[in-house]
Scaffold this motif. Structure first.
Motif, PDB file in Angstrom:
ATOM      1  N   VAL A 281      18.585 112.464 -30.951  1.00 20.70           N
ATOM      2  CA  VAL A 281      17.265 113.094 -30.822  1.00 20.70           C
ATOM      3  C   VAL A 281      17.198 114.440 -31.554  1.00 20.70           C
ATOM      4  CG1 VAL A 281      16.789 111.957 -28.611  1.00 20.70           C
ATOM      5  CG2 VAL A 281      17.756 114.244 -28.611  1.00 20.70           C
ATOM      6  N   LEU A 282      16.009 114.710 -32.054  1.00 19.58           N
ATOM      7  CA  LEU A 282      15.693 115.972 -32.738  1.00 19.58           C
ATOM      8  C   LEU A 282      14.792 116.793 -31.824  1.00 19.58           C
ATOM      9  CD1 LEU A 282      15.127 117.825 -35.314  1.00 19.58           C
ATOM     10  CD2 LEU A 282      13.185 116.277 -35.746  1.00 19.58           C
ATOM     11  N   VAL A 283      15.090 118.075 -31.664  1.00 18.80           N
ATOM     12  CA  VAL A 283      14.169 118.973 -30.956  1.00 18.80           C
ATOM     13  C   VAL A 283      13.084 119.403 -31.954  1.00 18.80           C
ATOM     14  CG1 VAL A 283      13.903 121.083 -29.599  1.00 18.80           C
ATOM     15  CG2 VAL A 283      16.101 119.849 -29.553  1.00 18.80           C
ATOM     16  N   THR A 284      11.830 119.148 -31.598  1.00 12.29           N
ATOM     17  CA  THR A 284      10.691 119.525 -32.451  1.00 12.29           C
ATOM     18  C   THR A 284       9.993 120.748 -31.836  1.00 12.29           C
ATOM     19  OG1 THR A 284       9.173 118.088 -31.240  1.00 12.29           O
ATOM     20  CG2 THR A 284      10.354 117.100 -33.105  1.00 12.29           C
ATOM     21  N   GLU A 285       8.931 121.221 -32.477  1.00 13.73           N
ATOM     22  CA  GLU A 285       8.182 122.381 -31.948  1.00 13.73           C
ATOM     23  C   GLU A 285       7.594 122.100 -30.570  1.00 13.73           C
ATOM     24  OE1 GLU A 285       7.891 125.399 -33.251  1.00 13.73           O
ATOM     25  OE2 GLU A 285       9.002 124.909 -35.077  1.00 13.73           O
ATOM     26  N   ASN A 286       7.207 120.809 -30.362  1.00 14.22           N
ATOM     27  CA  ASN A 286       6.496 120.481 -29.122  1.00 14.22           C
ATOM     28  C   ASN A 286       7.292 119.663 -28.132  1.00 14.22           C
ATOM     29  OD1 ASN A 286       4.060 121.576 -30.189  1.00 14.22           O
ATOM     30  ND2 ASN A 286       3.919 119.722 -31.440  1.00 14.22           N
ATOM     31  N   GLY A 287       8.453 119.147 -28.543  1.00  8.06           N
ATOM     32  CA  GLY A 287       9.187 118.248 -27.658  1.00  8.06           C
ATOM     33  C   GLY A 287      10.368 117.669 -28.388  1.00  8.06           C
ATOM     34  N   PHE A 288      10.355 116.344 -28.578  1.00  4.43           N
ATOM     35  CA  PHE A 288      11.478 115.729 -29.280  1.00  4.43           C
ATOM     36  C   PHE A 288      10.978 114.558 -30.107  1.00  4.43           C
ATOM     37  CE2 PHE A 288      10.985 113.001 -25.633  1.00  4.43           C
ATOM     38  CZ  PHE A 288      11.292 111.742 -26.104  1.00  4.43           C
TER      39      PHE A 288
END
Ligand code: MF3
Ligand code: CO
Ligand code: CO
Length: 296
Positions: A281-288
């Motif tokens: 999983v990648l951590v994004t600005e809003n979640g994953f």
């Protein structure tokens, strides 16, 4: 001009700047969290290498090989297939896509995938064992494409399975989903483990302690470690660009394990069934975003 957006961090979470203070006692309101600084703090303090857009594309492309392979395995795994057959199928699939299977020769591991049957928790070595109706088998695949690693696994039901097999597979799958739902900026690594442990133990199952999720992408196993148990609010704060696996190993009985003579195969000490699901999983600005997005 656009407002300068700072990553969301819980007030009581450890400050992502790397001090050991709470965020509210440190960088909150001080506008210190500029992305370039965070990147170097995460590198120096935690040895975490944040991923840039090009890296993410690369990991995602490797991840699609893993996803496609897991779907092929789903249709091929039936009573009578051996774990060697699974290894051959996976090896050939990965190589045909121009990728390399990371497990092969990794710290002396002799095969291209791990196949973990019934009471085997993880790192089972493919061999002559023929799967029977009623078994469960986890297959863990890690293709390397253009230098980028993606790590994913699934536990499959073989033929007609009983209620215990169905339960442990369902709980392990939901454990991964529960862990992934905690991934967003401002939450911590501890929040992920806490949520998984609370869910799995609530179902009367146990969480393996000795093996954990891990940073991944440039290498097979990078910092941070991501335990599947823990305390809410503890550990490193999640920030955009982090890429790691979540891969809970859940036992129907007790959490304890034994490593077999081959130095790899981990089995439950009490002989109870164990299942696992893993995604990158990648951590994004809003979640994953899952970079190995098979259906959960
Ligand atoms: N794929 C496993 C993981 O999820 C690691 C397997 S190591 C091996 O981290 F050597 F057994 F392949
Ligand atoms: Co992994
Ligand atoms: Co894996």
């Amino acid at each position: 001009m656009m407002k300068n957006r700072t990553p969301k961090v819980g007030r009581n979470a450890p400050c992502p700047c790397g001090s050991t203070l709470k965020y509210k006692k440190c960088c909150l309101n001080k506008a210190k969290l500029d992305p370039a600084k965070l990147k170097s703090v995460y590198a120096k303090k935690y040895q975490i290498r944040l991923k840039q857009p090009d890296d993410i594309e690369g990991i995602k492309t490797a991840g699609m090989i893993a996803v496609d392979l897991l779907y092929v395995l789903e249709s091929e795994i039936k009573p009578g297939i051996t774990t060697n057959d699974i290894n051959t199928l996976a090896h050939e699939f990965i190589v045909k896509k121009g990728a390399v299977p990371a497990p092969l020769n990794y710290k002396g591991f002799p095969k291209s995938v791990c196949t973990s049957v019934n009471e085997t928790i993880c790192h089972g070595i493919p061999g002559k064992l023929q799967l029977q109706s009623g078994d469960i088998v986890n297959v863990d695949v890690t293709p390397i494409l253009n230098g980028y690693y993606a790590d994913a696994n699934k536990t499959f039901l073989v033929g007609e399975t009983g209620p215990k097999a169905q339960k442990i597979v369902r709980v392990a799958q939901k454990s991964l989903k529960t862990g992934m739902s905690m991934v967003k900026p401002g939450n911590t690594v501890g929040d992920i483990g806490w949520a998984i442990q609370r869910y799995a133990e609530g179902e009367g199952c146990s969480v393996v302690r000795e093996f954990v999720g891990h940073g991944v992408g440039f290498d097979f196993h990078e910092p941070p470690q991501v335990p599947h148990f823990g305390t809410k609010g503890e550990g490193i704060s999640l920030i955009p660009g982090m890429v790691f696996t979540i891969e809970p190993m859940i036992n129907l009985g007790k959490k304890d394990l034994v490593i077999l003579e081959d130095k790899w195969t981990a089995v439950t000490e009490d002989g109870s069934l164990s299942a696992q699901f893993e995604q990158t999983v990648l951590v994004t600005e809003n979640g994953f975003e899952s970079l190995t997005p098979y259906d959960l």
